[in-house]
Design an enzyme around this catalytic site. Structure first.
Site, PDB file in Angstrom:
ATOM      1  N   ASP A 109     -18.144  40.774  -7.779  1.00  0.00           N
ATOM      2  CA  ASP A 109     -18.910  41.064  -8.980  1.00  0.00           C
ATOM      3  C   ASP A 109     -17.900  41.519 -10.039  1.00  0.00           C
ATOM      4  OD1 ASP A 109     -20.825  41.438 -10.870  1.00  0.00           O
ATOM      5  OD2 ASP A 109     -22.159  42.642  -9.628  1.00  0.00           O
TER       6      ASP A 109
HETATM    7  C1  BGC Z   1     -23.575  41.596 -12.690  1.00  0.00           C
HETATM    8  C2  BGC Z   1     -23.536  40.207 -12.100  1.00  0.00           C
HETATM    9  C3  BGC Z   1     -23.082  39.207 -13.138  1.00  0.00           C
HETATM   10  C4  BGC Z   1     -21.732  39.641 -13.686  1.00  0.00           C
HETATM   11  C5  BGC Z   1     -21.209  38.719 -14.756  1.00  0.00           C
HETATM   12  C6  BGC Z   1     -22.264  41.944 -13.369  1.00  0.00           C
HETATM   13  O1  BGC Z   1     -22.345  43.155 -14.050  1.00  0.00           O
HETATM   14  O2  BGC Z   1     -23.872  42.538 -11.687  1.00  0.00           O
HETATM   15  O3  BGC Z   1     -24.793  39.852 -11.583  1.00  0.00           O
HETATM   16  O4  BGC Z   1     -23.016  37.923 -12.596  1.00  0.00           O
HETATM   17  O5  BGC Z   1     -21.843  40.937 -14.245  1.00  0.00           O
HETATM   18  O6  BGC Z   1     -21.953  38.853 -15.921  1.00  0.00           O
END
Ligand code: BGC
Length: 817
Positions: A244
């Site tokens: 993530d």
């Molecule tokens: C989220 C993810 C997301 C990523 C990119 C993160 O803060 O938890 O689900 O894909 O950001 O935007």
């Protein structure tokens, strides 16, 4: 469930193509030196990996889903379809519809040059307080796995990869970067890992995203046991594991924990740090090779590695996105109450009430945001189908108790300047929110020259009175409204949250007396200090003049009295349901409950539409004629609503999650203590917990009414399949979701009373009978044996119970297995 690996190909061809791809991957790997490998594993920017022309590898581009494909720019210049949110998709209980949604998203991804969609989210609704529940499917692992597998199959059938996320147990948002979720192995296996396992087995995802949180003491981007042993070892996952965003914490821990790619780049724990760790003898070269192999395999699958044939060579036919968004929305609406056939609407005057009827909330906040080309509000949707003069509108109550992103009435663009004040670039913006990385910068603007960004344009108010303006974000700002400067200072940063500029509350900074219909100039200048080390994230926020809440309600009551039907749209706001924080209660914000009670008292024919992504309390639910849960229904929300309110289509949804009061909800702890969040309830979440506590929710899991009736006639089962006969005993054609629950014959306090094991959608005309056979998965009878660390088939007698919801089981039979 069929696994879609490619179109127009048989099994032998598929195996041969896979062998050829593996050979291409090995050949490419052999040509890379350590530094290039390490660089490949670290993003080159926020959304992509570096291309390596020497081996014919193009840059791999990722984008957030799950309801659309935002692409690499936070901009309305690059719009995307906005489908209903995941709770809505799950409410369809229709794997094929999820597959079609995925296929459409692949089409969007290809159009935008995206190779991997950062979706689906298959965490579970452990507690109703989870702020991001709109983005996950359900409280039930089986339903989540079925819908998630359909979605993944659909996306990948279009040649685009997925990253099933967030592996695992990112079920709440409080302290999400650091929380240590303490979960028994049994609860992990039977509940939280189960959807991931089902999707890996049935849909063969090409990627997974590891979560921010820790599980049992180890952060998920370094979890060797869950990633290398369980996911890759036991389940045979052969895709990429991407962190993530900002979740990768240490070079050695991450690479040895099975993390292939650290995002976003370019500064991560991989890149030069990884190459150095190998040279220092701290990390084995073989670990790096494993990760690079996974990346190259993904590149080969999506067709960006020269000499490797992509998995999909013939893309599916073109899908009409708006039509599909509308179909999913109406199939997702859950009619939980319909007294005396209040719906479909009878002919006559309709008073439409509620702020969200005009400014519909069609998606949840955070990284799931996309910018559709249009949004059909309930007001637009009903105005288009009701006869002239039949529709009136009143605000009634506005749930937005804070400033929100400047949107309605604003025409804005961004102007970028250098340190001398010279304009170096401009671009249009979707609304008052700027969320840029260096790749979002307007043409001609470079990070080194950029000194300030001005968000400027006009605002034409809808209402006369004092309008409040404010700012969200950290750094130096100058706010001017209609030529007057209201703020010129520095807003401080929340050091604990890298995304605070996005998720923090807007701060009011000035109020101006404005006249409806008269445009004024607005300007918010932000001095940019560090680019690209920092994203440019700030917001011009606004709040309309606050009217006396009692007056607003009185106005709505008058409108309701003058109409044959009152349709009230109540909603949550993006400060209630969003990525980044959890809820503290399940109340509808503002005076919306008072509004509904007052309107219902004035007009017995009151229909309430609940526009939220997750459960809210509906204290007036027995006072109104009908309640329809619309979720965050995507860009065609209002058109779909018109379809079901007028009766052109029936609402097709069934609850994917129990709706009940906060006081009765069995699992409510989402705030860690000393950094730990114990999942003390074990396997008992959702309906499993409600049943164990013997409590009745407002609306049970699986509940949902259509416009016809169904009589369940029989069920037979041999323990591996169940065959159900039912009849459409109502007066119009319809669709029913036949739900099959399994209940141990002997009560066992260690196991839930019953659980969902299969379901099927059936259609029949009035008076027609229909028979459907569903498979009963072996896993449905298994429990995780903690002592032996393995699955154990629990022999014995079971009741197979079939019906309309977990609380409305109509026919049953006993099996001995
Ligand atoms: C989220 C993810 C997301 C990523 C990119 C993160 O803060 O938890 O689900 O894909 O950001 O935007």
């Amino acid at each position: 469930m069929n696994t879609v690996h490619s179109f127009h190909r048989g099994g032998a061809d598929v195996a041969q193509a896979e062998r050829a791809r593996e050979a291409a991957v090995e050949a490419a790997l052999a040509r890379l030196d350590l530094d290039t490998k390490a660089r490949l594993l670290s993003g080159q920017d926020r959304w992509s990996l570096p291309g390596i022309p020497e081996i014919g590898l193009k840059s791999l581009v990722m984008s957030d889903g799950p309801i659309g494909v935002r692409g690499v720019r936070w901009s309305a210049d690059d719009p995307s379809i906005a489908l209903p949110s995941p709770t809505a998709l799950a409410a369809t209980w229709d794997q094929d519809l999820a597959r079609r949604a995925g296929t459409l998203l692949a089409q969007e991804a290809r159009r935008k040059g995206v190779h991997v969609l950062l979706a689906p989210t298959v965490n579970l609704h452990r507690s109703p307080l989870g702020g991001r529940h709109f983005e996950a499917y359900s409280e039930d692992p089986y339903l989540t796995g079925v819908i998630g597998a359909g979605y993944v199959e659909g996306v990948q059938s279009g040649g685009v990869g997925t990253t099933v996320k967030h592996f695992v147990a990112n079920d709440a948002e409080t302290d999400r970067f650091t929380v240590n979720n303490v979960i028994s192995e049994r609860a992990l296996r039977e509940v939280y890992l189960a959807p991931f396992e089902a999707i890996v087995e049935n849909a063969h995802p090409w990627g997974i995203m590891t979560a921010y949180n820790a599980v049992n003491g180890t952060t998920m981007s370094e979890h060797r046991y869950l990633v290398n042993e369980v996911l890759r070892g036991e389940w045979g996952f052969d895709g990429i594991n991407v962190s993530d965003w900002t979740a990768a914490r240490s070079t050695k821990g991450a690479i040895e924990g099975g993390l292939d790619v650290a995002m976003p780049g370019p500064q991560t724990v991989y890149g030069p740090a990884l190459a150095d760790a190998v040279r220092a003898g701290e990390v084995e070269r073989a670990e790096v090779d494993k990760a690079v192999r996974n990346v190259l395999r993904l590149a080969a699958r999506v067709g960006i590695l020269e000499d490797a044939e992509p998995v999909v060579t013939h893309v599916p036919g073109e899908i009409d996105g708006e039509a599909l968004a509308r179909e999913i929305a109406r199939r997702a609406f859950v009619l939980v109450r319909n007294e005396d056939g209040a719906l479909p609407l009878r002919p006559g005057k309709v008073a439409l009430i509620g702020a969200a009827a005009r400014d519909a909330r069609v998606m949840g906040g955070g990284s799931a945001t996309v910018f559709p080309t249009r949004i059909v509000s309930p007001l637009d949707g009903l105005a288009a189908v009701l006869p002239e003069g039949a529709l009136s509108y009143a605000v009634g109550a506005d749930p937005r108790t804070e400033l929100t992103v400047a949107d309605q009435g604003f025409e804005l663009h961004a102007v970028c300047r250098d340190a001398d004040g010279a304009v170096i670039g401009t671009c249009g913006v979707p609304n008052g929110q700027i969320h840029w990385t260096d790749s979002d910068l307007p043409d001609g603007v470079t990070p080194d020259r950029l000194h300030s960004v001005e968000l400027t344009g006009t605002f034409t108010p809808r209402d006369t009175g004092p309008h409040t303006f404010g700012i969200k974000g950290a750094g130096a700002f100058v706010l001017a409204i209609d030529g007057t400067t209201y703020y010129e200072d520095v807003q401080l940063r929340d050091e604990d949250d890298p995304f605070s500029g996005f998720f923090s509350a807007p701060v009011p900074r000035g109020q101006a007396e404005l006249t409806a219909g008269e445009a004024i100039e607005v300007s918010l200048v932000h001095v940019v200090d560090e680019v690209p080390a920092d994203d440019i994230t700030f917001t011009l926020a606004h709040q309309e003049p606050l009217r006396d809440p009692d007056e607003l309600i009185a106005e709505a009551v008058d409108a309701a009295r003058a109409a044959d039907t009152a349709v009230v749209v109540v909603a949550t706001t993006d400060r209630v349901e969003s990525e980044g924080y959890d809820r503290t209660d399940l109340h509808l914000p503002g005076r919306q409950n008072d509004l509904v009670s007052a309107v219902a008292a004035a007009n017995p024919n009151t229909v309430v539409i609940v526009n939220s992504g997750a459960p809210v309390e509906l204290p007036w639910r027995d006072e109104v004629a009908a309640v329809l849960l619309s979720w965050f229904a995507g860009q065609e929300c209002g058109a779909a609503l018109a379809d079901v309110l007028t009766g052109a289509h029936e609402p097709g949804g069934r609850l994917p999650t129990t709706w009940g009061s906060f006081a009765d909800a069995p699992v409510t702890q989402v705030v860690p203590e000393s950094g730990e969040l114990p999942y003390a309830e074990g396997v008992f979440i959702g309906y499993r917990a409600w049943e164990r506590e013997g409590r009745s929710p407002a609306y049970a899991f699986g509940h949902g009414l259509g416009y016809t009736d169904w009589t369940y006639e029989s069920v037979t089962s041999d323990g591996t399949t169940a065959t159900v006969r039912l009849r459409n005993s109502g007066e119009r054609a319809g669709r029913e979701v036949v739900q099959v629950y399994l209940a141990p014959g002997q009560p066992d306090t260690e196991r839930p009373t019953r659980w969902l094991v299969a379901f099927a959608g059936v259609e029949a005309g009035p008076g027609e009978s229909v028979e459907v056979t569903v498979g009963l998965p072996r896993r449905a009878f298994e429990v995780w044996d903690e002592g032996n660390n393995t699955w154990s088939f629990a022999k014995g007698s079971y009741e197979i119970e079939v019906g309309r919801s977990i609380a409305d089981r109509r026919v049953r039979t006993t099996v001995n297995v």
